[in-house]
Design a protein around this motif. Structure first.
Motif, PDB file in Angstrom:
ATOM      1  N   GLY A  37       0.800  -1.218   0.000  1.00  0.00           N
ATOM      2  CA  GLY A  37       0.000   0.000   0.000  1.00  0.00           C
ATOM      3  C   GLY A  37       0.831   1.264   0.000  1.00  0.00           C
ATOM      4  N   CYS A  38       2.166   1.112   0.032  1.00  0.00           N
ATOM      5  CA  CYS A  38       3.075   2.266  -0.020  1.00  0.00           C
ATOM      6  C   CYS A  38       3.735   2.334  -1.396  1.00  0.00           C
TER       7      CYS A  38
ATOM      8  N   GLU B 103       1.315  11.938 -10.648  1.00  0.00           N
ATOM      9  CA  GLU B 103       0.471  10.805 -11.025  1.00  0.00           C
ATOM     10  C   GLU B 103       0.069   9.984  -9.800  1.00  0.00           C
ATOM     11  N   ALA B 104       1.025   9.814  -8.865  1.00  0.00           N
ATOM     12  CA  ALA B 104       0.733   9.032  -7.661  1.00  0.00           C
ATOM     13  C   ALA B 104      -0.352   9.705  -6.821  1.00  0.00           C
ATOM     14  N   ILE B 105      -0.307  11.031  -6.721  1.00  0.00           N
ATOM     15  CA  ILE B 105      -1.301  11.754  -5.944  1.00  0.00           C
ATOM     16  C   ILE B 105      -2.664  11.715  -6.639  1.00  0.00           C
ATOM     17  N   CYS B 106      -2.648  11.847  -7.962  1.00  0.00           N
ATOM     18  CA  CYS B 106      -3.910  11.948  -8.709  1.00  0.00           C
ATOM     19  C   CYS B 106      -4.611  10.603  -8.855  1.00  0.00           C
ATOM     20  N   THR B 107      -3.873   9.551  -9.137  1.00  0.00           N
ATOM     21  CA  THR B 107      -4.497   8.268  -9.454  1.00  0.00           C
ATOM     22  C   THR B 107      -4.523   7.300  -8.285  1.00  0.00           C
TER      23      THR B 107
ATOM     24  N   PRO C  70      -5.781   6.341  -1.862  1.00  0.00           N
ATOM     25  CA  PRO C  70      -4.519   7.072  -1.674  1.00  0.00           C
ATOM     26  C   PRO C  70      -3.423   6.136  -1.158  1.00  0.00           C
ATOM     27  N   TRP C  71      -2.199   6.408  -1.561  1.00  0.00           N
ATOM     28  CA  TRP C  71      -1.061   5.641  -1.058  1.00  0.00           C
ATOM     29  C   TRP C  71      -0.879   5.903   0.434  1.00  0.00           C
ATOM     30  N   ARG C  72      -0.557   4.850   1.179  1.00  0.00           N
ATOM     31  CA  ARG C  72      -0.326   5.020   2.618  1.00  0.00           C
ATOM     32  C   ARG C  72       0.871   5.930   2.863  1.00  0.00           C
ATOM     33  N   LYS C  73       1.935   5.720   2.100  1.00  0.00           N
ATOM     34  CA  LYS C  73       3.132   6.566   2.161  1.00  0.00           C
ATOM     35  C   LYS C  73       3.736   6.639   0.770  1.00  0.00           C
ATOM     36  N   ILE C  74       4.378   7.737   0.493  1.00  0.00           N
ATOM     37  CA  ILE C  74       5.194   7.862  -0.718  1.00  0.00           C
ATOM     38  C   ILE C  74       6.608   8.190  -0.263  1.00  0.00           C
ATOM     39  N   LEU C  75       7.552   7.311  -0.593  1.00  0.00           N
ATOM     40  CA  LEU C  75       8.939   7.454  -0.148  1.00  0.00           C
ATOM     41  C   LEU C  75       9.840   7.669  -1.349  1.00  0.00           C
ATOM     42  N   ILE C  76      10.570   8.782  -1.358  1.00  0.00           N
ATOM     43  CA  ILE C  76      11.557   9.062  -2.401  1.00  0.00           C
ATOM     44  C   ILE C  76      12.913   8.559  -1.914  1.00  0.00           C
ATOM     45  N   MET C  77      13.565   7.722  -2.708  1.00  0.00           N
ATOM     46  CA  MET C  77      14.865   7.168  -2.328  1.00  0.00           C
ATOM     47  C   MET C  77      15.947   7.655  -3.288  1.00  0.00           C
ATOM     48  N   VAL C  78      16.975   8.299  -2.725  1.00  0.00           N
ATOM     49  CA  VAL C  78      18.093   8.799  -3.524  1.00  0.00           C
ATOM     50  C   VAL C  78      19.395   8.573  -2.763  1.00  0.00           C
ATOM     51  N   GLU C  79      20.492   8.711  -3.478  1.00  0.00           N
ATOM     52  CA  GLU C  79      21.818   8.648  -2.860  1.00  0.00           C
ATOM     53  C   GLU C  79      22.444  10.039  -2.842  1.00  0.00           C
ATOM     54  N   GLY C  80      23.365  10.256  -1.910  1.00  0.00           N
ATOM     55  CA  GLY C  80      24.084  11.528  -1.866  1.00  0.00           C
ATOM     56  C   GLY C  80      25.049  11.644  -3.023  1.00  0.00           C
TER      57      GLY C  80
ATOM     58  N   LYS D  34       9.477  17.076  -2.445  1.00  0.00           N
ATOM     59  CA  LYS D  34       8.995  16.274  -1.315  1.00  0.00           C
ATOM     60  C   LYS D  34       8.002  17.077  -0.471  1.00  0.00           C
ATOM     61  N   LYS D  35       8.325  18.324  -0.210  1.00  0.00           N
ATOM     62  CA  LYS D  35       7.428  19.172   0.578  1.00  0.00           C
ATOM     63  C   LYS D  35       6.156  19.508  -0.194  1.00  0.00           C
ATOM     64  N   LYS D  36       6.304  19.739  -1.477  1.00  0.00           N
ATOM     65  CA  LYS D  36       5.163  20.131  -2.301  1.00  0.00           C
ATOM     66  C   LYS D  36       4.113  19.028  -2.349  1.00  0.00           C
ATOM     67  N   TYR D  37       4.570  17.759  -2.445  1.00  0.00           N
ATOM     68  CA  TYR D  37       3.638  16.648  -2.615  1.00  0.00           C
ATOM     69  C   TYR D  37       3.490  15.805  -1.352  1.00  0.00           C
ATOM     70  N   LYS D  38       4.015  16.300  -0.213  1.00  0.00           N
ATOM     71  CA  LYS D  38       3.850  15.645   1.087  1.00  0.00           C
ATOM     72  C   LYS D  38       4.376  14.202   1.075  1.00  0.00           C
ATOM     73  N   ALA D  39       5.554  14.013   0.490  1.00  0.00           N
ATOM     74  CA  ALA D  39       6.186  12.691   0.462  1.00  0.00           C
ATOM     75  C   ALA D  39       7.265  12.631   1.538  1.00  0.00           C
ATOM     76  N   TYR D  40       7.861  11.462   1.699  1.00  0.00           N
ATOM     77  CA  TYR D  40       8.991  11.280   2.610  1.00  0.00           C
ATOM     78  C   TYR D  40      10.261  11.113   1.784  1.00  0.00           C
ATOM     79  N   LEU D  41      11.397  11.452   2.397  1.00  0.00           N
ATOM     80  CA  LEU D  41      12.676  11.379   1.691  1.00  0.00           C
ATOM     81  C   LEU D  41      13.651  10.485   2.441  1.00  0.00           C
ATOM     82  N   TYR D  42      14.199   9.499   1.723  1.00  0.00           N
ATOM     83  CA  TYR D  42      15.218   8.580   2.252  1.00  0.00           C
ATOM     84  C   TYR D  42      16.521   8.888   1.514  1.00  0.00           C
ATOM     85  N   LEU D  43      17.540   9.366   2.254  1.00  0.00           N
ATOM     86  CA  LEU D  43      18.806   9.791   1.655  1.00  0.00           C
ATOM     87  C   LEU D  43      19.932   8.855   2.082  1.00  0.00           C
ATOM     88  N   ASP D  44      20.524   8.172   1.118  1.00  0.00           N
ATOM     89  CA  ASP D  44      21.645   7.266   1.357  1.00  0.00           C
ATOM     90  C   ASP D  44      22.943   8.041   1.155  1.00  0.00           C
ATOM     91  N   GLU D  45      23.664   8.289   2.252  1.00  0.00           N
ATOM     92  CA  GLU D  45      24.910   9.050   2.179  1.00  0.00           C
ATOM     93  C   GLU D  45      26.143   8.162   2.355  1.00  0.00           C
TER      94      GLU D  45
END
Length: 529
Positions: free
Chosen positions: A211-212, A252-256, A264-274, A292-303
């Motif tokens: 569901g995420c 698209e995730a927010i709209c559909t 609605p998705w339970r969570k939306i997580l953006i995953m990126v590397e440093g 992330k702030k605009k679409y109320k998502a979460y951010l996972y940063l791999d450093e």
């Protein structure tokens, strides 16, 4: 505070977003495909010879009485290993017999059966310059004076804990390290783990599930990909560092919503590397945070590659771009690179860390970090922070100077290199399979240890040598490496760049103007090529 947001943020973004991804001439791509085509044809021919018994097959096979069972070894899947990788296997897994610092000693080996097996000659290749290790700050060292506290910790606690943190493996040194990591990064709390790879693969399933939605950069590390797959969440991949692609998927995730149900998705997580370990590129962090702030998502940063290596005091990409660490929901990093140790961490809000202490597979089932390893991390981090009496940021400054010098010289020579100007990961594009092998062997003959990478770890037309610059490299070492690179590049015709670079680029630096923050999110979506 203008250094945290506003003008300072915009200027920092422009200064540290200079990246190069020059395309090779068309003939290079044609010759690369042609090279792979030739070796593939010869591979099929050799398979035919093995099938008729004219050539011995060295790979594991089913016994004759097992032929009616489901095969354990898929013949076609091993085609690449049999016929391509085995021919060039001598360029990897080379046995080192010394400290892997800025130089190391190598055990000489030869093969009598085309790399199916190796035998040691008993000789040692001394003082090979190490350009492949992630020893960014030079903490892979064996100076007895520097390591005294590590030795004392081994005497006090032993080497292994033999228990998990939740049972009787929670030592005072672990709690000291976690507090230090949180202070270093600038967040409320942190948690450390004994293995860097498992920090991603075993913690992501605790954060998201069915569901995420996970939005993952297409060049993310395997540990992130594995963690995402194990979580059971829906995964969608956006183009590397492309904010248009990311925003389109967020919209698209927010709209559909979810497939079929459109809930609605339970969570939306953006995953990126440093810093992306194979490209040397740096995440466009201010833009990602804005989306992330605009679409109320979460951010996972791999450093993993950026913590300790970039930023004026080694605090990673958040410091590099002047953004607030609190804007990143989950901050992950490893101790295997800049800190010369092992393991990883998750950092962020106290609620996040407390949740993971009881839900993370790495925390519940894996043994605790070895105490001497924890002390090594503490020692290195205190050195970076200047708490041990050394100058704060001294090694980071040296790394930045070495990185700038090495990248600038390579560009002047005419090599195509990828990545950000601030990144100590420096990929040199070699393209053709035959040249990859010849390059690695030629550099070793000159006592330069390099890492070469090809398909399937990279796109088939973008094989490369990946150099990792270290603060422990002296200018004389780098000059020696560059001298041999120049010779080998000329001999193998590896200088594919068609750009002209000034030997005095600082005369043409126009990044010191003031920039309105609105420009950061509106005018900088286009990747600079």
């Amino acid at each position: 505070n203008s250094t945290k947001n506003g003008t300072g943020n915009g200027v920092a973004f422009r200064q540290h977003s200079q990246e190069s991804f020059e395309q090779a001439p068309m003939y290079v791509a044609v010759l690369t495909y042609l090279g792979f085509g030739i070796v593939t044809l010869f591979g099929y021919f050799r398979d035919f010879l093995r099938a008729v018994g004219l050539e011995k097959c060295h790979l594991a096979q089913e016994r004759q009485e097992q032929k009616d069972f489901v095969p354990l070894y898929q013949d076609f899947e091993n085609f690449y290993t049999r016929n391509l990788y085995m021919r060039v296997r001598d360029n990897w897994n080379r046995p080192i017999c010394s400290l892997p610092g800025p130089v190391f000693d190598l055990m000489e080996r030869v093969s009598d059966d085309y790399n199916w097996t190796f035998r040691l000659t008993g000789k040692t290749i001394h003082d090979v310059i190490n350009m492949g290790s992630y020893n960014y700050l030079g903490f892979a060292e064996n100076n007895a004076d520097f390591l005294k506290t590590v030795a004392d910790t081994a005497c006090q606690y032993g080497v292994g804990v033999c228990s998990t943190r939740q049972e009787i493996g929670n030592l005072s040194i672990h709690e000291e390290l976690e507090q230090l990591v949180a202070n270093f990064i600038g967040v409320e709390s942190s948690m450390v783990f004994g293995m860097g790879f498992a920090t991603n693969s075993m913690n992501i399933p605790a954060l998201v599930g069915k569901g995420c939605l996970i939005l993952s950069d297409e060049l993310n590390h395997t540990s992130l990909i594995l963690g995402a797959r194990l979580s059971g969440a829906t995964i969608r991949v956006f183009k590397h560092n492309n904010m248009h692609s990311l925003e389109k998927m967020l919209r698209e995730a927010i709209c559909t919503g979810q497939p079929r149900t459109h809930r609605p998705w339970r969570k939306i997580l953006i995953m990126v590397e440093g810093i992306f370990s194979m490209e040397g590129s740096v995440v466009r962090l201010p833009e990602v945070i804005a989306l992330k702030k605009k679409y109320k998502a979460y951010l996972y940063l791999d450093e993993a590659h950026s913590i300790g290596a970039v930023g004026s005091t080694g605090r990673g990409v958040t410091e590099l771009f002047g953004v607030n660490p609190a804007d990143v929901d989950v901050m992950m990093g490893t101790f295997t690179k800049s800190f010369g140790a092992a393991g990883g961490y998750i950092a962020g809000k106290k609620e996040l860390v407390d949740y993971l202490r009881s839900r993370s597979h790495s925390a519940v089932y894996a043994p605790s970090m070895s105490p001497p390893v924890a002390e090594q991390i503490i020692r290195a981090m205190k050195c970076i922070m200047g708490h041990d009496g050394s100058t704060e940021g001294e090694r980071i400054q040296q790394l930045a100077e070495n990185t700038k010098y090495f990248r600038a010289r390579l560009k002047e020579m005419g090599f195509i290199i990828y990545g950000n100007d601030s990144s100590p990961v420096v990929p040199i594009l070699l393209y053709m399979p035959g040249k990859v092998v010849a390059f690695s062997r030629a550099m070793l003959e000159r006592r330069i240890g390099v890492v070469v990478v090809g398909f399937p770890a990279t796109p088939i037309t973008e094989a490369r040598a990946r150099f990792c610059v270290s603060a422990a490299h002296t200018r004389a070492m780098l000059d020696q490496v560059l001298h041999h690179l120049d010779e080998v590049g000329n001999a193998l015709c590896l200088k594919f760049s068609r750009r002209k670079y000034s030997p005095r680029p600082e005369l043409f630096d126009e990044t010191d103007f003031e920039l309105d923050t609105a420009d950061v999110t509106q005018d900088t979506y286009t990747t600079q090529c």
